[in-house]
Design a protein around this motif. Sequence first.
Motif, PDB file in Angstrom:
ATOM      1  N   GLN A   1      -3.001  24.777  -5.412  1.00 36.49           N
ATOM      2  CA  GLN A   1      -2.515  24.314  -4.113  1.00 36.49           C
ATOM      3  C   GLN A   1      -3.446  24.685  -2.958  1.00 36.49           C
ATOM      4  O   GLN A   1      -3.003  24.906  -1.827  1.00 36.49           O
ATOM      5  N   ASN A   2      -4.743  24.755  -3.253  1.00 39.79           N
ATOM      6  CA  ASN A   2      -5.712  24.973  -2.173  1.00 39.79           C
ATOM      7  C   ASN A   2      -6.474  23.691  -1.834  1.00 39.79           C
ATOM      8  O   ASN A   2      -7.408  23.706  -1.046  1.00 39.79           O
ATOM      9  N   LYS A   3      -6.070  22.566  -2.439  1.00 41.87           N
ATOM     10  CA  LYS A   3      -6.639  21.267  -2.099  1.00 41.87           C
ATOM     11  C   LYS A   3      -5.533  20.220  -2.105  1.00 41.87           C
ATOM     12  O   LYS A   3      -4.904  19.973  -3.125  1.00 41.87           O
ATOM     13  N   LEU A   4      -5.310  19.620  -0.939  1.00 42.22           N
ATOM     14  CA  LEU A   4      -4.328  18.546  -0.788  1.00 42.22           C
ATOM     15  C   LEU A   4      -5.078  17.256  -0.509  1.00 42.22           C
ATOM     16  O   LEU A   4      -5.898  17.190   0.414  1.00 42.22           O
ATOM     17  N   GLU A   5      -4.799  16.225  -1.295  1.00 45.56           N
ATOM     18  CA  GLU A   5      -5.441  14.927  -1.108  1.00 45.56           C
ATOM     19  C   GLU A   5      -4.399  13.871  -0.774  1.00 45.56           C
ATOM     20  O   GLU A   5      -3.301  13.871  -1.337  1.00 45.56           O
ATOM     21  N   ILE A   6      -4.762  12.982   0.130  1.00 44.31           N
ATOM     22  CA  ILE A   6      -3.947  11.807   0.419  1.00 44.31           C
ATOM     23  C   ILE A   6      -4.616  10.619  -0.252  1.00 44.31           C
ATOM     24  O   ILE A   6      -5.776  10.302   0.019  1.00 44.31           O
ATOM     25  N   LEU A   7      -3.892   9.982  -1.166  1.00 39.37           N
ATOM     26  CA  LEU A   7      -4.382   8.809  -1.879  1.00 39.37           C
ATOM     27  C   LEU A   7      -3.680   7.570  -1.350  1.00 39.37           C
ATOM     28  O   LEU A   7      -2.487   7.613  -1.021  1.00 39.37           O
ATOM     29  N   HIS A   8      -4.405   6.478  -1.272  1.00 40.57           N
ATOM     30  CA  HIS A   8      -3.820   5.173  -0.984  1.00 40.57           C
ATOM     31  C   HIS A   8      -3.929   4.322  -2.235  1.00 40.57           C
ATOM     32  O   HIS A   8      -5.016   4.172  -2.807  1.00 40.57           O
ATOM     33  N   ALA A   9      -2.793   3.794  -2.687  1.00 39.63           N
ATOM     34  CA  ALA A   9      -2.743   3.056  -3.944  1.00 39.63           C
ATOM     35  C   ALA A   9      -2.254   1.629  -3.725  1.00 39.63           C
ATOM     36  O   ALA A   9      -1.307   1.396  -2.951  1.00 39.63           O
ATOM     37  N   ASP A  10      -2.878   0.694  -4.399  1.00 44.42           N
ATOM     38  CA  ASP A  10      -2.473  -0.708  -4.372  1.00 44.42           C
ATOM     39  C   ASP A  10      -1.311  -0.890  -5.352  1.00 44.42           C
ATOM     40  O   ASP A  10      -1.459  -0.660  -6.557  1.00 44.42           O
TER      41      ASP A  10
ATOM     42  N   GLY B   1      -9.258   7.439   6.521  1.00 47.55           N
ATOM     43  CA  GLY B   1      -9.326   8.880   6.584  1.00 47.55           C
ATOM     44  C   GLY B   1     -10.354   9.407   7.565  1.00 47.55           C
ATOM     45  O   GLY B   1     -10.651  10.612   7.577  1.00 47.55           O
ATOM     46  N   LYS B   2     -10.896   8.548   8.395  1.00 48.22           N
ATOM     47  CA  LYS B   2     -11.851   8.981   9.414  1.00 48.22           C
ATOM     48  C   LYS B   2     -11.086   9.513  10.625  1.00 48.22           C
ATOM     49  O   LYS B   2     -10.157   8.874  11.117  1.00 48.22           O
TER      50      LYS B   2
ATOM     51  N   ALA C   1       0.012  -3.518  -6.503  1.00 49.25           N
ATOM     52  CA  ALA C   1      -0.154  -4.619  -7.449  1.00 49.25           C
ATOM     53  C   ALA C   1      -1.024  -4.221  -8.633  1.00 49.25           C
ATOM     54  O   ALA C   1      -0.739  -4.579  -9.777  1.00 49.25           O
ATOM     55  N   THR C   2      -2.083  -3.462  -8.359  1.00 48.91           N
ATOM     56  CA  THR C   2      -3.029  -3.113  -9.423  1.00 48.91           C
ATOM     57  C   THR C   2      -2.890  -1.674  -9.901  1.00 48.91           C
ATOM     58  O   THR C   2      -3.342  -1.334 -10.996  1.00 48.91           O
ATOM     59  N   GLY C   3      -2.306  -0.838  -9.074  1.00 52.73           N
ATOM     60  CA  GLY C   3      -2.190   0.581  -9.405  1.00 52.73           C
ATOM     61  C   GLY C   3      -3.412   1.391  -9.053  1.00 52.73           C
ATOM     62  O   GLY C   3      -3.403   2.630  -9.168  1.00 52.73           O
ATOM     63  N   LYS C   4      -4.490   0.736  -8.619  1.00 53.73           N
ATOM     64  CA  LYS C   4      -5.718   1.451  -8.278  1.00 53.73           C
ATOM     65  C   LYS C   4      -5.525   2.273  -7.000  1.00 53.73           C
ATOM     66  O   LYS C   4      -4.883   1.821  -6.057  1.00 53.73           O
ATOM     67  N   ALA C   5      -6.116   3.475  -6.996  1.00 55.40           N
ATOM     68  CA  ALA C   5      -5.940   4.376  -5.866  1.00 55.40           C
ATOM     69  C   ALA C   5      -7.271   5.009  -5.484  1.00 55.40           C
ATOM     70  O   ALA C   5      -8.180   5.138  -6.314  1.00 55.40           O
ATOM     71  N   ARG C   6      -7.383   5.412  -4.221  1.00 54.57           N
ATOM     72  CA  ARG C   6      -8.567   6.121  -3.758  1.00 54.57           C
ATOM     73  C   ARG C   6      -8.151   7.240  -2.817  1.00 54.57           C
ATOM     74  O   ARG C   6      -7.123   7.150  -2.128  1.00 54.57           O
ATOM     75  N   VAL C   7      -8.941   8.283  -2.788  1.00 54.69           N
ATOM     76  CA  VAL C   7      -8.688   9.414  -1.895  1.00 54.69           C
ATOM     77  C   VAL C   7      -9.221   9.068  -0.513  1.00 54.69           C
ATOM     78  O   VAL C   7     -10.394   8.709  -0.360  1.00 54.69           O
ATOM     79  N   VAL C   8      -8.356   9.173   0.503  1.00 59.91           N
ATOM     80  CA  VAL C   8      -8.803   8.876   1.864  1.00 59.91           C
ATOM     81  C   VAL C   8      -8.930  10.133   2.719  1.00 59.91           C
ATOM     82  O   VAL C   8      -9.635  10.130   3.726  1.00 59.91           O
ATOM     83  N   LEU C   9      -8.253  11.212   2.329  1.00 53.02           N
ATOM     84  CA  LEU C   9      -8.329  12.433   3.130  1.00 53.02           C
ATOM     85  C   LEU C   9      -8.109  13.632   2.227  1.00 53.02           C
ATOM     86  O   LEU C   9      -7.235  13.617   1.355  1.00 53.02           O
ATOM     87  N   THR C  10      -8.907  14.673   2.435  1.00 51.26           N
ATOM     88  CA  THR C  10      -8.779  15.921   1.679  1.00 51.26           C
ATOM     89  C   THR C  10      -8.660  17.080   2.641  1.00 51.26           C
ATOM     90  O   THR C  10      -9.457  17.206   3.586  1.00 51.26           O
TER      91      THR C  10
ATOM     92  N   LEU D   1       0.842  -1.203   0.000  1.00 46.10           N
ATOM     93  CA  LEU D   1       0.000   0.000   0.000  1.00 46.10           C
ATOM     94  C   LEU D   1       0.878   1.253   0.000  1.00 46.10           C
ATOM     95  O   LEU D   1       1.710   1.443   0.890  1.00 46.10           O
ATOM     96  N   LEU D   2       0.659   2.082  -1.009  1.00 46.65           N
ATOM     97  CA  LEU D   2       1.417   3.319  -1.168  1.00 46.65           C
ATOM     98  C   LEU D   2       0.578   4.521  -0.762  1.00 46.65           C
ATOM     99  O   LEU D   2      -0.650   4.527  -0.904  1.00 46.65           O
ATOM    100  N   SER D   3       1.250   5.544  -0.290  1.00 44.18           N
ATOM    101  CA  SER D   3       0.613   6.817   0.037  1.00 44.18           C
ATOM    102  C   SER D   3       1.094   7.862  -0.962  1.00 44.18           C
ATOM    103  O   SER D   3       2.295   8.044  -1.157  1.00 44.18           O
ATOM    104  N   ILE D   4       0.151   8.532  -1.611  1.00 45.36           N
ATOM    105  CA  ILE D   4       0.472   9.567  -2.588  1.00 45.36           C
ATOM    106  C   ILE D   4      -0.210  10.860  -2.158  1.00 45.36           C
ATOM    107  O   ILE D   4      -1.406  10.859  -1.848  1.00 45.36           O
TER     108      ILE D   4
END
Length: 763
Positions: free
Chosen positions: A308-317, A369-370, A319-328, A298-301
């Motif tokens: 630069q008024n919105k910062l997102e933390i993505l978690h990416a797999d 991201g909770k 193996a598959t490259g799929k990512a989702r936003v967990v925190l904004t 699991l990668l953190s991007i």
Amino acid sequence: MNFRLLGLAVLLTTASPALVPALAPAAVAQQKQTITLEDIWQKGTFAAKSVPGFNWMRDGRYYSSLSQGNLVQNDVTTGQPVQTLVAAQDLKLPGQSQPLPVDGYSFNADEQKILFSTDTEPIYRRSSQSYFFVYDRATKKLTPLSQAPGKQLYATFSPDGKRVAFVRANNLFVTDLATMQETAVTTDGVENRILNGGADWVYEEEFDMSQAFSWSPDSRQLAYLRFDESQVPEYNMQKWGPLYPADYRYKYPKAGEKNSVVTAAVYDVAAARTTKLDVGTETDQYLPRVSWTQTPNLLSIRRLNRLQNKLEILHADAATGKARVVLTDTDKAYVELTDDLRYLAGGKQFLFTSEKDGYRHLYLYDMNGKLVRQLTKGGWEITSIEGVDEKQGFVYYTSTENALLLHGTYSDVHMGLVQNRPLERHLYRINLKGKEKTRLSDATRGTDVVNMSPDCRYYLNYHSEAGDPQVVSLRNGQDGKLVKVLEDNAKLRQKLSEYTLSKLEFMKIGLNGAVGGDQLLVASILKPANFDPSKKYPVLMYVYGGPGSQTVKDDAGGGIAFTNYLWHQLLAQQGYIIVSVDNRGTGARGAAFKKSTYANLGKLETEDQAAAARFLGQFPFVDKSRIGIWGWSFGGYMTALALTKNADVFKMGISVAPVTNWRYYDTVYTERFLKTPQENPQGYDDNSPVQHADKLRGKLLLVHGTGDDNVHFQNSTAFVDALVKANKDFQTLYYPNRNHGIGGGNTRLHLYRQMTNFVLQNL
């Protein structure tokens, strides 16, 4: 905007907690020497000592350092060497009579292999290239990392110590240490077009990022960034010296221009397979951090939009490259990138800092991201996370939460800062439940800079106070108690006592009508040692003033380099009062104060500097007709703007390496504070010194290095052109091939001699 005269509360540089009137004459030292420019810039008379080459070893009880070519292990509790890890004589290549002249090193995880670097040459501010060699402590064998021609960058052991990844010629490579076989992870790297594993110029300068790859915790994968800068415009600098000057071209995205298109990928070492990570369809964005979490694969991007008024933390797999936003994290102005994101062992939680409640504070989240809880709160700022002790459940951080109030030495009322105490930095710890907060710094004042061991058992503390050199001590991570002083700079203190020096004092300046109601600006003042309140003195103001910065701090240089502090002392010896003011937009006082200058850089800042000058001019000992100002970089910009937009206030100024038009500066920094020029043209033009050149009245010295890759010489030539068109007199001083720091050899001595003469002749 009205200023009112307030009583001044002053904190002297002595350790005494007593408060004294701000304007009381300083005691005049007898039979003292005077500081010379040669003392500061040539002889090293006032060079402070530190603990050189300090590197924590993995168990936290020892540190390593280079000593006369030997790599030595030292006991942290005594500071004494306990064994030689690698003798200089063991660093000889076959056929060579002399040891390798190493200039850096790093261990693998079990500290049995070492990467040594030699012949290191800097590239930009944070990047460099070297020849790397691998040393095996068991066999005492020294082997070149690569047999291919060319130096390497960012050579890094895999966590298991079996491989080393590095960059050469814009491509990423992996060397298997068992066979010394080198594998190219990428092959498409081209100068000024494609970069793999290394950041482009603007990421390096503005996101503090040069290495752009990292190993997975299990050593099986390598995450990296690819920069396609083919559409970024080139900037050309001439290198002077030969009969025909050489061109130096590099990619530099000026405000509003195209940036690199950045993508992320993961390389599986065993399978020799690359997987692209899903970072979204938008290409006009930033990916300033990619790192591995504590969860396998699991990668953190971190992803920032262009403004630069919105910062997102993505978690990416991986193996598959799929990512989702967990925190904004969003802000009406801008969100600043920090290195405070920490993933906790067990893969269930992470720590993050944010300014969302108005001050930078510490938050605990689960992996979705909770929010679990806000750990710190109050009208003060966390400046950095120093360490996480997961066994004990504590987070260590430095902050501006000045606990002097608890010691009773002075209060908010005295300093008038009302929950904003920006002068100091101290170390605290708090548990992951947000309880048991403890101040570990035991100093009654000043600034602590911390280097904590990996296990948080010990930390090095670099403590200094205004005008007082640092003391380096080893301290216990549990309670902050002193274990041993490693360097007290006693000889330097003795040397300083032999010179005529003035006390640096702090004062407050009242400002009405600012953001959030009445605001107080903090300032420092340095008066001549033989100060006589019945006389009138000229004042030279020192300014930086850029977003989030500080020149007014209770540290060795008063918030500026110790060398500048000494130069100010030299001018005080010549009968000048030196004042520095942190205007609106500067840091450590909350988001509202810092971001009040958003989209209009230069306006409020120069208004504050001019108002502070008028404030000073009310004192009977200040000659208000002889107030000058000087600064470097953003401070050079402020100086040029102050001399034009507030020409009635300042008699003279020295503007060093200034931005004179924000259209000439880079995308990341400029657009963070001004938006793009397409969206906010007035924000760029209204406060450009070039647009106000016809208002210049005082004496101006304009200084720049022609090899400045950061603030281009173009800025000064544009200002000179505007001044000539306006038929204004001024002086210029340029330094061939010198970069933004304008240094090397006798350069600084020469520069400060010219600056000193200019002050003496014109103020």
